[in-house]
Enzyme design. Structure first.
Site, PDB file in Angstrom:
ATOM      1  CE1 TYR A 140      32.501  -9.290  -6.812  1.00  0.00           C
ATOM      2  CE2 TYR A 140      31.860 -11.371  -7.804  1.00  0.00           C
ATOM      3  CZ  TYR A 140      31.554 -10.266  -7.038  1.00  0.00           C
ATOM      4  OH  TYR A 140      30.301 -10.127  -6.487  1.00  0.00           O
TER       5      TYR A 140
HETATM    6  C1  LIG Z   1      28.427  -8.335 -12.528  1.00  0.00           C
HETATM    7  C2  LIG Z   1      27.655  -6.997 -12.372  1.00  0.00           C
HETATM    8  C3  LIG Z   1      27.507  -6.648 -10.905  1.00  0.00           C
HETATM    9  C4  LIG Z   1      28.469  -5.891 -13.089  1.00  0.00           C
HETATM   10  O1  LIG Z   1      27.772  -4.644 -12.925  1.00  0.00           O
HETATM   11  P1  LIG Z   1      27.990  -3.429 -13.949  1.00  0.00           P
HETATM   12  O2  LIG Z   1      27.421  -2.199 -13.339  1.00  0.00           O
HETATM   13  O3  LIG Z   1      27.495  -3.807 -15.294  1.00  0.00           O
HETATM   14  O4  LIG Z   1      29.579  -3.344 -13.985  1.00  0.00           O
HETATM   15  P2  LIG Z   1      30.460  -2.052 -14.279  1.00  0.00           P
HETATM   16  O5  LIG Z   1      29.844  -1.260 -15.381  1.00  0.00           O
HETATM   17  O6  LIG Z   1      30.723  -1.319 -13.004  1.00  0.00           O
HETATM   18  O7  LIG Z   1      31.813  -2.718 -14.774  1.00  0.00           O
HETATM   19  C5  LIG Z   1      33.040  -2.613 -14.058  1.00  0.00           C
HETATM   20  C6  LIG Z   1      34.112  -3.336 -14.854  1.00  0.00           C
HETATM   21  O8  LIG Z   1      33.825  -4.742 -14.858  1.00  0.00           O
HETATM   22  C7  LIG Z   1      33.705  -5.205 -16.204  1.00  0.00           C
HETATM   23  N1  LIG Z   1      32.622  -6.192 -16.275  1.00  0.00           N
HETATM   24  C8  LIG Z   1      31.367  -6.063 -15.812  1.00  0.00           C
HETATM   25  N2  LIG Z   1      30.646  -7.169 -16.078  1.00  0.00           N
HETATM   26  C9  LIG Z   1      31.492  -7.997 -16.733  1.00  0.00           C
HETATM   27  C10 LIG Z   1      31.349  -9.302 -17.307  1.00  0.00           C
HETATM   28  N3  LIG Z   1      30.185  -9.979 -17.237  1.00  0.00           N
HETATM   29  N4  LIG Z   1      32.419  -9.865 -17.909  1.00  0.00           N
HETATM   30  C11 LIG Z   1      33.602  -9.206 -17.991  1.00  0.00           C
HETATM   31  N5  LIG Z   1      33.808  -7.964 -17.472  1.00  0.00           N
HETATM   32  C12 LIG Z   1      32.765  -7.378 -16.869  1.00  0.00           C
HETATM   33  C13 LIG Z   1      33.348  -3.967 -17.022  1.00  0.00           C
HETATM   34  O9  LIG Z   1      33.733  -4.110 -18.382  1.00  0.00           O
HETATM   35  C14 LIG Z   1      34.141  -2.893 -16.312  1.00  0.00           C
HETATM   36  O10 LIG Z   1      35.494  -2.919 -16.732  1.00  0.00           O
HETATM   37  P3  LIG Z   1      36.233  -1.560 -17.220  1.00  0.00           P
HETATM   38  O11 LIG Z   1      36.250  -0.682 -15.987  1.00  0.00           O
HETATM   39  O12 LIG Z   1      37.563  -2.032 -17.641  1.00  0.00           O
HETATM   40  O13 LIG Z   1      35.369  -1.003 -18.283  1.00  0.00           O
HETATM   41  C15 LIG Z   1      26.266  -7.065 -13.049  1.00  0.00           C
HETATM   42  O14 LIG Z   1      26.432  -7.436 -14.393  1.00  0.00           O
HETATM   43  C16 LIG Z   1      25.281  -8.035 -12.396  1.00  0.00           C
HETATM   44  O15 LIG Z   1      24.546  -7.640 -11.515  1.00  0.00           O
HETATM   45  N6  LIG Z   1      25.257  -9.315 -12.872  1.00  0.00           N
HETATM   46  C17 LIG Z   1      24.301 -10.304 -12.364  1.00  0.00           C
HETATM   47  C18 LIG Z   1      24.632 -10.712 -10.951  1.00  0.00           C
HETATM   48  C19 LIG Z   1      26.070 -11.131 -10.748  1.00  0.00           C
HETATM   49  O16 LIG Z   1      26.678 -11.829 -11.550  1.00  0.00           O
HETATM   50  N7  LIG Z   1      26.647 -10.715  -9.572  1.00  0.00           N
HETATM   51  C20 LIG Z   1      28.021 -11.019  -9.187  1.00  0.00           C
HETATM   52  C21 LIG Z   1      28.160 -12.385  -8.625  1.00  0.00           C
HETATM   53  S1  LIG Z   1      27.235 -12.682  -7.146  1.00  0.00           S
END
Ligand SMILES: CC(C)(COP(=O)(O)OP(=O)(O)OC[C@H]1O[C@@H](n2cnc3c(N)ncnc32)[C@H](O)[C@@H]1OP(=O)(O)O)[C@@H](O)C(=O)NCCC(=O)NCCS
Length: 166
Positions: A140
């Site tokens: 976020y």
């Molecule tokens: C968090 C979540 C939504 C990220 O989805 P994703 O499709 O893997 O994310 P993206 O590929 O779009 O990443 C976007 C950016 O965020 C960063 N990012 C994503 N997950 C990250 C993590 N766990 N820690 C640090 N950075 C992270 C990516 O590196 C990327 O950065 P960049 O553009 O500089 O490369 C996914 O991992 C998830 O569903 N997690 C479990 C549920 C959760 O935690 N939901 C959020 C809280 S309710």
């Protein structure tokens, strides 16, 4: 078939969705449709064919004015003890599709949708999230959310959305 983001509908395969967080999986499997019926929230799904790649929920909420950083609080009338916000209650990407930028696309869709509603039909000074863990906090932060003191919540002011995303 291209990826779409639309309101959750019964033709989509909810039961195979798996993001690695049981709470978020179970919510989609068993509760999301009922919450929509009760108007507790709206649920948007990112999908291709009938496969759900991700989802998020939005609802109305309010937040104590005292939680806001001073810079935001001082712009608000002192009479508001709680301020109207949009709650991004849940957001998740299926493990099979993580790390491909889809979480970011889904988050920006949620932010833009919240902003357009706030501009037209409902007061809201920003989007609030309750990040699940440190990874979610980092995710976020990348999109401009700030941590609110003593609450674990994060906040993106609508004023910043206008500058950052539109
Ligand atoms: C968090 C979540 C939504 C990220 O989805 P994703 O499709 O893997 O994310 P993206 O590929 O779009 O990443 C976007 C950016 O965020 C960063 N990012 C994503 N997950 C990250 C993590 N766990 N820690 C640090 N950075 C992270 C990516 O590196 C990327 O950065 P960049 O553009 O500089 O490369 C996914 O991992 C998830 O569903 N997690 C479990 C549920 C959760 O935690 N939901 C959020 C809280 S309710």
């Amino acid at each position: 078939m291209s990826v779409k983001i639309e309101l959750l509908n019964p033709s989509l395969n909810k039961k195979d969705f798996s993001c690695g967080a049981a709470m978020l999986d179970n919510y989609l499997h068993t509760q999301a449709s009922q919450d929509v019926k009760r108007k507790l929230c709206v649920v948007f799904a990112m999908f291709e064919d009938t496969t759900i790649k991700g989802y998020y929920t939005l609802s109305n909420a309010s937040i104590p004015a005292d939680l806001m950083p001073e810079a935001i609080k001082k712009k608000m009338p002192g009479s508001y003890k709680a301020l109207p916000v949009t709650l991004l209650g849940r957001l998740a990407i299926d493990v099979k599709f993580k790390g491909q930028g889809l979480g970011g696309i889904l988050l920006i869709d949620a932010i833009k949708r919240s902003f357009s509603v706030a501009g037209e039909s409902l007061g809201s000074i920003g989007v609030v999230v309750d990040p699940l863990d440190e990874g979610a906090v980092a995710f976020y932060k990348k999109f401009g959310f700030i941590l609110l003191p003593d609450s674990g919540k994060m906040f993106l002011p609508m004023a910043d959305v206008a500058l950052l995303w539109l």
